[in-house]
Scaffold this motif. Structure first.
Motif, PDB file in Angstrom:
ATOM      1  N   LYS A  11      60.205 -80.120  -8.901  1.00  0.00           N
ATOM      2  CA  LYS A  11      60.316 -80.193 -10.364  1.00  0.00           C
ATOM      3  C   LYS A  11      58.936 -80.188 -11.029  1.00  0.00           C
ATOM      4  N   GLU A  12      58.024 -80.985 -10.475  1.00  0.00           N
ATOM      5  CA  GLU A  12      56.695 -81.038 -11.085  1.00  0.00           C
ATOM      6  C   GLU A  12      55.977 -79.692 -10.927  1.00  0.00           C
ATOM      7  N   LEU A  13      56.177 -79.082  -9.781  1.00  0.00           N
ATOM      8  CA  LEU A  13      55.569 -77.768  -9.544  1.00  0.00           C
ATOM      9  C   LEU A  13      56.037 -76.755 -10.597  1.00  0.00           C
ATOM     10  N   LEU A  24      57.206 -85.901 -18.441  1.00  0.00           N
ATOM     11  CA  LEU A  24      57.827 -87.219 -18.322  1.00  0.00           C
ATOM     12  C   LEU A  24      58.721 -87.229 -17.083  1.00  0.00           C
ATOM     13  N   ASP A  25      58.159 -87.749 -16.000  1.00  0.00           N
ATOM     14  CA  ASP A  25      58.877 -87.753 -14.732  1.00  0.00           C
ATOM     15  C   ASP A  25      59.819 -88.958 -14.691  1.00  0.00           C
ATOM     16  N   GLU A  26      60.944 -88.799 -14.042  1.00  0.00           N
ATOM     17  CA  GLU A  26      61.966 -89.857 -13.945  1.00  0.00           C
ATOM     18  C   GLU A  26      62.298 -90.421 -15.329  1.00  0.00           C
ATOM     19  N   ILE A  37      61.564 -80.301  -0.250  1.00  0.00           N
ATOM     20  CA  ILE A  37      60.335 -79.595   0.130  1.00  0.00           C
ATOM     21  C   ILE A  37      59.217 -80.574   0.486  1.00  0.00           C
ATOM     22  N   ARG A  38      59.190 -81.704  -0.184  1.00  0.00           N
ATOM     23  CA  ARG A  38      58.148 -82.685   0.133  1.00  0.00           C
ATOM     24  C   ARG A  38      58.255 -83.108   1.596  1.00  0.00           C
ATOM     25  N   GLN A  39      59.488 -83.332   2.060  1.00  0.00           N
ATOM     26  CA  GLN A  39      59.690 -83.753   3.448  1.00  0.00           C
ATOM     27  C   GLN A  39      59.312 -82.629   4.417  1.00  0.00           C
TER      28      GLN A  39
HETATM   29 MG   LIG Z   1      58.236 -85.666  -8.633  1.00  0.00          MG
END
Ligand SMILES: [Mg+2]
Ligand SMILES: Nc1ncnc2c1ncn2[C@@H]1O[C@H](COP(=O)(O)OP(=O)(O)O)[C@@H](O)[C@H]1O
Length: 367
Positions: free
Chosen positions: A28-30, A92-94, A212-214
């Motif tokens: 999402k941040e990407l 604005l994350d989360e 993807i992080r994992q």
């Molecule tokens: Mg994030």
């Protein structure tokens, strides 16, 4: 993901507020950064606030800033994230974790384009593009009274839902290779690191709850541990450990097929074969394939349906690969090869000729 990319491109054409929905680690941040980079705010500040990670009593001051002496402990004037992001994007994350009382202030900022710094007498104009992200279902939060409905409609003008990695398994080989390349450079290895087909099969069989992080972290770990020029399935012991029977199965039949992308996860989950998850249509589930076509070559039985540029491979290339594999698999027993492929012997011979395959040495390509 093509839909996500398309929507992101469109969102970048304007300042429309975007909400990115999706599990943690889906990117999402990407995507938020990509929207900013593709917009006319490129090069302007991109400021991230993790609404879930800051203490409730500090959220307001962090977002909107405070004047010196505004409250006990406010020894210095503090510029809030909104001001920091002026001219650029505030991510604005989360957002679902934002306390209700701060939601009111945020609503005002969004509606009027001005913020009230804590302790200040007048409101200040800001020019901020808002992109929010959530792994919660915001509508549920609204129903439960934890998220203001008016704010929801203000922020959620342009929702983009990002699919979990397990719903787009065809991306896994591409992502894994990109990460292997990147970490090989970062680790200053003196050689590039290929990923074996057995490793691709393992990575594709797994469901990646951390998305993807994992995957990125798993490849990082494997690159650090690896000793050869190729990552093997044994370089991913934690992933294998979560697929019961993975290493117990000496000759896994694992076919990676893109046709299941939109199938329900339950349906995919039912396809357990000899203790392994098989992501495949039934038609190909028993036809193991080696990988070619710009992908690292090897003898493992995986078919990858897309090429290195991300397009679906030519049917003829896949067919050629399957024939080569079948010849090897059945040790050149032509009648068996033809029967298993479901074609006549004369058709098989014609195809061998067309593709320049030597039945006695099927791995060798024609000069
Ligand atoms: Mg994030
Ligand atoms: N398409 C992608 N290609 C390469 N890396 C990606 C991709 N999507 C996500 N990542 C990486 O995965 C990790 C998690 O992405 P992030 O945007 O922080 O996810 P989220 O915000 O949804 O939790 C980051 O390190 C990011 O760089």
């Amino acid at each position: 993901m093509m839909r996500v990319i398309d929507l992101a491109h469109r969102a970048a054409q304007s300042n429309i507020p975007v909400v990115l929905e999706g599990e943690s680690g889906v990117g999402k941040e990407l995507v938020a950064r990509a929207i900013q980079a593709a917009s006319d705010r490129a090069g302007k500040p991109f400021v991230t606030v993790n609404c879930g990670a800051i203490p409730h009593n500090l959220v307001e001051s962090i977002l909107f800033g405070h004047e010196k002496g505004a409250f006990t402990g406010a020894a210095e004037r503090h510029v809030g994230k909104f001001m920091e992001a002026d001219g650029g994007t505030l991510f604005l994350d989360e957002i679902g974790d934002l306390p209700l009382e701060v939601q009111v202030k945020l609503l005002r900022a969004v509606q009027q384009g001005e913020i009230e710094t804590v302790g200040a007498r007048v409101a200040q104009k800001v020019n901020v593009r808002l992109i929010s992200a959530t792994n919660k279902d915001l509508i549920e939060e609204v129903k439960a009274g934890r998220f203001r409905e008016d704010l929801y409609y203000r922020l959620n003008v342009f929702p983009i839902t990002m699919p979990a990695l397990r719903r787009r398994k065809e991306d896994i080989p591409h992502l894994a290779r990109a990460f292997a390349d990147r970490f090989a450079i970062e680790q200053k290895l003196d050689h590039p690191l290929a990923i074996s087909n057995s490793a691709l099969a393992l990575l594709t069989a797994y469901d990646w709850p951390g998305n993807i992080r994992q995957l990125e972290n798993a490849v990082f770990r494997a690159v650090v541990l690896s000793e050869g020029s190729e990552l093997l399935d044994t370089d991913f012991p934690q992933i294998a450990a979560q697929l019961p029977g993975y290493f117990a199965n000496e000759h896994p039949t694992l076919v990676v097929d893109n046709s299941q992308t939109h199938a329900s996860e339950a349906a995919a989950g039912e396809r357990m074969e000899r203790g392994m998850r098989v992501v495949s249509s039934d038609a190909t589930a028993t036809s193991p394939l080696p990988v070619g076509d710009g992908l690292s070559t090897g003898s493992d039985n995986v078919i990858v349906s897309t090429n290195t540029s991300g397009d679906v491979r030519k049917l003829a290339d896949v067919e050629e690969e399957l024939i080569r594999f079948a010849l090897k698999f059945y040790r050149g027993q032509m009648s068996q090869v033809a029967r298993k492929l479901g074609i006549g012997r004369s058709t098989l011979y014609r195809k061998l000729k067309d593709y320049g395959i030597d039945p006695d040495d099927p791995q060798k390509s024609a000069a």
